[in-house]
Design an enzyme around this catalytic site. Structure first.
Site, PDB file in Angstrom:
ATOM      1  N   PRO A 100      23.878  41.912  39.777  1.00 23.52           N
ATOM      2  CA  PRO A 100      23.675  43.176  39.066  1.00 23.52           C
ATOM      3  C   PRO A 100      22.308  43.197  38.374  1.00 23.52           C
ATOM      4  O   PRO A 100      21.797  42.130  38.009  1.00 23.52           O
ATOM      5  CB  PRO A 100      24.803  43.195  38.025  1.00 23.52           C
ATOM      6  CG  PRO A 100      25.349  41.819  37.970  1.00 23.52           C
ATOM      7  CD  PRO A 100      24.922  41.071  39.186  1.00 23.52           C
ATOM      8  N   GLY A 102      19.404  43.825  35.407  1.00 22.84           N
ATOM      9  CA  GLY A 102      19.318  43.821  33.942  1.00 22.84           C
ATOM     10  C   GLY A 102      20.152  42.775  33.239  1.00 22.84           C
ATOM     11  O   GLY A 102      20.498  42.923  32.075  1.00 22.84           O
ATOM     12  N   GLY A 104      19.212  39.419  33.266  1.00 22.56           N
ATOM     13  CA  GLY A 104      18.388  38.257  32.957  1.00 22.56           C
ATOM     14  C   GLY A 104      18.379  37.251  34.100  1.00 22.56           C
ATOM     15  O   GLY A 104      18.217  36.067  33.868  1.00 22.56           O
ATOM     16  N   SER A 108      14.546  42.259  38.716  1.00 23.84           N
ATOM     17  CA  SER A 108      13.407  43.183  38.846  1.00 23.84           C
ATOM     18  C   SER A 108      12.208  42.446  39.451  1.00 23.84           C
ATOM     19  O   SER A 108      11.505  42.986  40.304  1.00 23.84           O
ATOM     20  CB  SER A 108      13.052  43.829  37.509  1.00 23.84           C
ATOM     21  OG  SER A 108      12.598  42.858  36.599  1.00 23.84           O
ATOM     22  N   ALA A 109      12.002  41.192  39.049  1.00 22.36           N
ATOM     23  CA  ALA A 109      10.914  40.401  39.640  1.00 22.36           C
ATOM     24  C   ALA A 109      11.180  40.187  41.128  1.00 22.36           C
ATOM     25  O   ALA A 109      10.269  40.286  41.957  1.00 22.36           O
ATOM     26  CB  ALA A 109      10.801  39.056  38.933  1.00 22.36           C
ATOM     27  N   ALA A 110      12.445  39.926  41.475  1.00 26.73           N
ATOM     28  CA  ALA A 110      12.781  39.671  42.883  1.00 26.73           C
ATOM     29  C   ALA A 110      12.607  40.940  43.725  1.00 26.73           C
ATOM     30  O   ALA A 110      12.184  40.858  44.884  1.00 26.73           O
ATOM     31  CB  ALA A 110      14.197  39.124  42.989  1.00 26.73           C
ATOM     32  N   ASP A 151       9.297  34.917  35.662  1.00 26.12           N
ATOM     33  CA  ASP A 151      10.219  35.329  36.721  1.00 26.12           C
ATOM     34  C   ASP A 151       9.507  35.583  38.042  1.00 26.12           C
ATOM     35  O   ASP A 151       9.983  35.177  39.102  1.00 26.12           O
ATOM     36  CB  ASP A 151      10.955  36.615  36.304  1.00 26.12           C
ATOM     37  CG  ASP A 151      12.045  36.335  35.287  1.00 26.12           C
ATOM     38  OD1 ASP A 151      12.353  35.156  35.053  1.00 26.12           O
ATOM     39  OD2 ASP A 151      12.576  37.308  34.719  1.00 26.12           O
TER      40      ASP A 151
HETATM   41  O1  PMV Z   1      16.375  37.745  30.167  1.00 26.94           O
HETATM   42  P1  PMV Z   1      15.154  37.628  31.011  1.00 26.94           P
HETATM   43  O2  PMV Z   1      15.443  37.092  32.372  1.00 26.94           O
HETATM   44  O3  PMV Z   1      14.359  38.873  31.039  1.00 26.94           O
HETATM   45  O4  PMV Z   1      14.262  36.458  30.406  1.00 26.94           O
HETATM   46  C1  PMV Z   1      13.532  36.564  29.246  1.00 26.94           C
HETATM   47  C2  PMV Z   1      12.872  35.275  28.936  1.00 26.94           C
HETATM   48  C3  PMV Z   1      12.152  35.256  27.594  1.00 26.94           C
HETATM   49  O5  PMV Z   1      11.634  33.935  27.425  1.00 26.94           O
HETATM   50  C4  PMV Z   1      13.112  35.535  26.467  1.00 26.94           C
HETATM   51  C5  PMV Z   1      11.033  36.271  27.522  1.00 26.94           C
HETATM   52  C6  PMV Z   1       9.821  35.961  28.371  1.00 26.94           C
HETATM   53  O6  PMV Z   1       9.039  36.900  28.543  1.00 26.94           O
HETATM   54  O7  PMV Z   1       9.630  34.809  28.811  1.00 26.94           O
END
Ligand code: PMV
Length: 314
Positions: A100, A102, A104, A108-110, A151
């Site tokens: 899914p 959003g 983490g 979005s990077a993928a 990412d």
């Molecule tokens: O939740 P994500 O996958 O967007 O990861 C954020 C990671 C952080 O270290 C909290 C922020 C960043 O820009 O590295």
């Protein structure tokens, strides 16, 4: 037809502290984004399994997808950057996700990196992983305003990576890890909002800088334990990292309950990414029991393997 898989990314150790100059350890997983590119006489983008609702205008015979605007912003920007690099390609791009958005897990990077890679292959160019990482980061920066390179670098290059964000540096670790479980909890807030709140907290409470230092220290210890293949050590450090993230205010009761219930069956666990829900990473001792705990709590979960390669044709 070209088909590319761009892996999702888990953060093993060091998120948040990476924003303040510490290294983080991240790894690519066998779930992520598939992008197909098939040459046609016009540019079409099809998405499969991306949640959105439709608004239809009968008089104009036109439909709008609601809730996917952000997703399409990544697609638009990736296609524009790709065209600038490799010229115009007329093709049908089909995007499928088995995670899914959003949560983490770097979807979005993928998506950005997957489109760039598929586009380049359709244009007859095989872009290298490091150029791909740079272009992917450019797409994320344009769409989000701010974005760490973690990412996009991880999904481009693949494997277990030690990453410094500022200035950007990366080291690929030659380690093998067993499968993990990821539980997916509804996330409260976006990465951007959560990162901004942590920044404000660090500004208010001088002593909170010690939390960042402690995370930086445990990342170095985790690096050594990864090289030694010491799962007991990794598990213990995952718990430590989680409580330090808790001290930064990004771990809530849902995660604490989940980790307490799973505790007899795991080496350790932690939130992965910005926190406030999203992905919770569990290193299992007894996979079947972990699955029972996750099911009894009603969490969506996946068993994921760490992959060696980044975005590539499959
Ligand atoms: O939740 P994500 O996958 O967007 O990861 C954020 C990671 C952080 O270290 C909290 C922020 C960043 O820009 O590295």
């Amino acid at each position: 037809m070209v088909k590319v898989f761009a892996p999702g990314v888990i953060k093993l150790f060091g998120e948040h502290a990476v924003v303040y100059g510490k290294p983080a350890l991240a790894a690519t997983i066998d779930r992520g984004i598939y992008v197909e590119c098939e040459k046609e006489d016009k540019l079409i983008v099809e998405t499969v399994g991306v949640p959105s609702s439709l608004r239809y205008f009968p008089a104009e015979k036109r439909a709008e997808a609601l809730g996917s605007e952000r997703f399409f912003a990544y697609i638009d920007t990736a296609l524009r950057v790709a065209e600038e690099q490799w010229g115009s390609v007329r093709a049908r791009f089909t995007i499928k996700s088995d995670l899914p958005p959003g949560i983490g897990a770097a979807t979005s990077a993928a998506v950005s990196v997957g489109i760039l890679k598929a586009y380049s292959l359709c244009a007859g160019v095989d872009v290298d992983a490091y150029s791909l990482a740079k272009l992917g980061h450019r797409v994320e920066l344009e769409v989000q305003g701010i974005a760490s390179p973690m990412d996009t670098a991880a999904t481009s290059i693949g494997g277990v990576l030690k990453i410094w964000a500022n200035p950007f540096r990366l080291e690929k670790l030659n380690v093998r890890l067993p499968p993990f479980y990821i539980a997916v909890l509804p996330r409260i807030g976006t990465t951007r909002e959560i990162v901004a709140e942590v920044k404000a907290f660090l500004g208010r409470r001088r002593s909170a800088a010690n939390i960042i230092e402690a995370i930086g220290g445990l990342v170095e210890e985790a690096h050594a334990c990864l090289l030694a293949g010491d799962l007991e050590c990794l598990g213990e450090l995952m718990y430590m990292n989680n409580w330090l993230l808790g001290a930064l205010g990004v771990v809530d009761g849902r995660v604490v309950t989940l980790l307490e219930m799973a505790r007899p069956f795991i080496y350790g666990g932690k939130v992965s990414g910005a926190g406030r829900g999203g992905v919770v990473l569990l290193l299992p001792r007894e996979g079947a029991m972990v699955e029972r705990v996750l099911s009894s709590l009603g969490h969506v979960y996946h068993r994921v393997s760490i992959t060696e390669t980044g975005a590539a044709a499959v």
